[in-house]
Enzyme design. Structure first.
Site, PDB file in Angstrom:
ATOM      1  N   ALA A  10      39.655  37.617  36.041  1.00 53.52           N
ATOM      2  CA  ALA A  10      39.208  38.762  34.944  1.00 53.52           C
ATOM      3  C   ALA A  10      37.406  38.768  35.343  1.00 53.52           C
ATOM      4  CB  ALA A  10      39.348  37.833  33.217  1.00 53.52           C
ATOM      5  N   ARG A  15      29.082  40.691  43.444  1.00 51.31           N
ATOM      6  CA  ARG A  15      28.352  40.639  44.269  1.00 51.31           C
ATOM      7  C   ARG A  15      29.214  41.011  45.159  1.00 51.31           C
ATOM      8  NH1 ARG A  15      26.650  34.084  43.546  1.00 51.31           N
ATOM      9  NH2 ARG A  15      28.656  34.659  42.353  1.00 51.31           N
TER      10      ARG A  15
HETATM   11  C1  UD1 Z   1      33.399  27.047  36.694  1.00 48.76           C
HETATM   12  C2  UD1 Z   1      32.531  26.085  36.769  1.00 48.76           C
HETATM   13  C3  UD1 Z   1      32.557  25.252  36.772  1.00 48.76           C
HETATM   14  C4  UD1 Z   1      32.668  24.722  38.869  1.00 48.76           C
HETATM   15  C5  UD1 Z   1      33.075  26.240  39.402  1.00 48.76           C
HETATM   16  C6  UD1 Z   1      33.299  26.543  40.463  1.00 48.76           C
HETATM   17  C7  UD1 Z   1      33.200  26.271  33.616  1.00 48.76           C
HETATM   18  C8  UD1 Z   1      32.293  26.579  32.632  1.00 48.76           C
HETATM   19  N1  UD1 Z   1      32.539  26.345  34.686  1.00 48.76           N
HETATM   20  O1  UD1 Z   1      31.784  27.981  37.085  1.00 48.76           O
HETATM   21  O2  UD1 Z   1      32.130  24.229  36.809  1.00 48.76           O
HETATM   22  O3  UD1 Z   1      31.921  23.682  39.252  1.00 48.76           O
HETATM   23  O4  UD1 Z   1      33.590  27.583  38.301  1.00 48.76           O
HETATM   24  O5  UD1 Z   1      33.766  28.490  41.215  1.00 48.76           O
HETATM   25  O6  UD1 Z   1      34.443  26.346  34.493  1.00 48.76           O
HETATM   26  N2  UD1 Z   1      36.806  34.182  34.696  1.00 48.76           N
HETATM   27  C9  UD1 Z   1      37.400  34.288  34.494  1.00 48.76           C
HETATM   28  N3  UD1 Z   1      37.219  34.316  32.654  1.00 48.76           N
HETATM   29  C10 UD1 Z   1      35.940  34.686  32.415  1.00 48.76           C
HETATM   30  C11 UD1 Z   1      35.321  33.640  33.085  1.00 48.76           C
HETATM   31  C12 UD1 Z   1      35.439  33.558  34.451  1.00 48.76           C
HETATM   32  O7  UD1 Z   1      38.532  34.764  34.357  1.00 48.76           O
HETATM   33  O8  UD1 Z   1      35.813  34.853  30.926  1.00 48.76           O
HETATM   34  C13 UD1 Z   1      37.026  33.317  36.169  1.00 48.76           C
HETATM   35  C14 UD1 Z   1      36.660  34.047  37.202  1.00 48.76           C
HETATM   36  O9  UD1 Z   1      36.936  35.556  37.452  1.00 48.76           O
HETATM   37  C15 UD1 Z   1      36.757  32.924  38.265  1.00 48.76           C
HETATM   38  C16 UD1 Z   1      36.583  31.826  37.490  1.00 48.76           C
HETATM   39  O10 UD1 Z   1      37.102  32.263  36.635  1.00 48.76           O
HETATM   40  O11 UD1 Z   1      37.590  33.401  38.707  1.00 48.76           O
HETATM   41  C17 UD1 Z   1      35.443  31.156  37.845  1.00 48.76           C
HETATM   42  O12 UD1 Z   1      34.376  31.633  37.140  1.00 48.76           O
HETATM   43  P1  UD1 Z   1      33.037  31.774  37.266  1.00 48.76           P
HETATM   44  O13 UD1 Z   1      32.225  32.603  36.226  1.00 48.76           O
HETATM   45  O14 UD1 Z   1      33.004  31.843  38.840  1.00 48.76           O
HETATM   46  O15 UD1 Z   1      32.954  30.031  36.964  1.00 48.76           O
HETATM   47  P2  UD1 Z   1      31.416  29.355  37.542  1.00 48.76           P
HETATM   48  O16 UD1 Z   1      30.270  29.441  36.478  1.00 48.76           O
HETATM   49  O17 UD1 Z   1      30.870  29.476  38.743  1.00 48.76           O
END
Ligand code: UD1
Ligand code: CA
Length: 455
Positions: A10, A15
């Protein structure tokens, strides 16, 4: 135990600097999220849920017709909130495998290992040790080395920042646990989000076992946030494809200079030179040779065929021991029988070419059916299009078409027939006949050639 795969997709991926949702960017010619769906499908009969938000319509459209459920997360409130959106469709009693749509190259073996652990034990977590763990959630272990929590980078203490073991985000756990834990998540943290990672501490408090496993290669858990990382994964993926080809019997002039964007099946003892792109479904038989700079898409190539340099082949079936190129363009609907030859600067389209027939130089053969051992002279053109309709040219066995002939379709040339060079053939030619439409040559004896002044 059934498996529900929940793919988080989602996020915006700002970037990438792109109008296309991040997970639709491609690795090896296939959208990242599609890699995740396809690999998870290798686990067997899984129910797949894709959590969508940014670019939801484009995602639905590009995945339409596939067996996946979509869960809309209209506001991105964190990974825990994202998984919660899929829960209404998740089975009562299953293992939930959480994957990311922007982590495309996790191996099926790694996934199935995690599902196995969650089905028979408690919670499986995929972690990795990074030289630079900045930005990732850290794996917190107790004095007995048991995993007890994940702390996000932004919430971690300076001491915790030193932990090099990080969360990849990929985990597996029974759905009944998730149903219990997800409503308990709070957004009181540095990012004001509902972190999926907080379920680890809940599991630990309940005394459950948390098994952390590591992937064979770091690239398996590498996420893509920008196009530099996309290119890095592309190269790793291509090296894997190259290795697959070599392990199965192809010699590659340089494993760094071949690109596979689809499914390639090969025989043995192939030779593939540099800068070859194989796209879609490509099948290459034993002893096939592909010279430099060739592009092959959706085609089969029979054993012993040689594809010479700079040839383009698309949607075609090439039989055995053919000789194609250099600089040939084999377009959709072309079928070459055994030992056919198509030489330089020849274009074929919907051409069915019989065994041993030759089109060696500078020709266009479209909407044509050629028998066996036909010889097409240099510069021969099938005039298949009158501006409205496409018509067929049929040429019988052993026919000989002289150079620079125009075959105005619909037209037939019989077997053993001969067409004189430079003819425009608009009426059918009988078997064994000679047809010439050339105007007669005239001659002026002792003709005085114009002279330059002063010479
Ligand atoms: C997350 C993890 C972190 C991990 C990292 C690895 C959590 C809180 N943190 O962090 O521990 O080291 O991934 O990359 O889980 N997404 C949604 N909906 C949302 C938020 C995110 O679909 O509301 C999806 C994003 O599109 C992405 C994935 O979940 O594909 C990870 O989201 P991202 O924001 O990149 O997580 P990080 O903060 O990097
Ligand atoms: Ca991330």
């Amino acid at each position: 135990m059934s498996v529900d795969v929940v793919i988080l997709a989602a996020g915006q991926g700002s970037r990438m600097k792109s109008k296309l949702p991040k997970v639709l960017h491609q690795v090896g010619g296939k959208a990242m999220v599609q890699h995740v769906i396809d690999t998870a499908a290798q686990l067997g009969d899984v129910n797949t849920h894709v959590v969508i938000g940014h670019g939801a319509d484009l995602l639905r459209e590009s995945l339409q017709g596939q067996r996946v459920n979509f869960a809309l997360q209209s506001e991105q409130k964190g990974t825990g909130h994202a998984v919660a959106q899929a829960m209404p469709e998740v089975s009562e009693d299953s293992v939930v495998l959480v994957l990311y749509g922007d982590v495309p190259l996790t191996k099926a073996e790694t996934m199935s290992q995690m599902v196995e652990i969650a089905a028979t034990g408690d919670l499986a977590l995929l972690t990795v040790d990074l030289k630079d763990p900045t930005g990732y959630g850290r794996i917190v272990r107790n004095s007995a080395d048991k995993v007890v929590a994940i702390v996000e980078h932004k919430d971690a203490s300076p001491e915790q920042h030193k932990i090099s073991e990080v969360n990849t985000g990929i985990l597996a756990v029974k759905s009944q646990y998730l149903r219990n834990w997800l409503p308990q998540l709070s957004s009181e943290n540095a990012q004001g989000e509902y972190y999926l990672t907080d379920i680890i501490a809940m599991a630990a408090e309940q005394g459950l076992t948390i098994s952390a496993i590591q992937p064979d290669a770091e690239e398996e858990v590498q996420g893509v946030n920008n196009r530099v990382q996309l290119a890095e994964l592309e190269r790793w993926y291509q090296l894997q494809q190259a290795e697959y080809l070599m392990i199965n019997g192809a010699t590659l002039a340089d494993p760094n200079r071949i690109d596979v964007r689809g499914n390639v099946k090969i025989g043995q003892d192939l030779l593939i030179d540099i800068n070859v792109v194989l796209e879609g479904d490509v099948t290459l038989g034993d002893n096939v040779v592909i010279e430099p700079n060739c592009y092959l898409k959706n085609c089969t190539v029979g054993a012993g065929t040689r594809i010479k340099a700079n040839t383009v082949i698309e949607d075609a079936a090439i039989a055995e021991n053919c000789d194609i190129g250099p600089f040939a363009r084999i377009r959709p609907g072309t079928q070459l029988s055994n030992k056919a030859k198509v030489g330089n600067f020849v274009e074929t389209k919907k051409a069915i070419v019989g065994e041993g027939s030759k089109i060696n130089h500078l020709s266009y053969i479209g909407d044509a059916i050629l028998g066996k051992d036909v010889n097409i002279g240099a510069g021969t053109i099938t005039c298949n299009y009158d501006g409205v309709n496409k018509s067929t040219t049929a040429i019988g066995d052993n026919a000989f078409i002289g150079s620079n002939t125009a075959l105005v379709a619909p037209v037939q040339v019989g077997s053993m027939a001969t067409v004189g060079a430079g003819s425009t053939i608009s009426k059918s030619v009988s078997d064994d006949a000679l047809a010439v439409t050339r105007s007669k040559q005239t001659e002026i004896k002792n003709w005085p050639r114009p002279q330059k002044k002063g010479s």
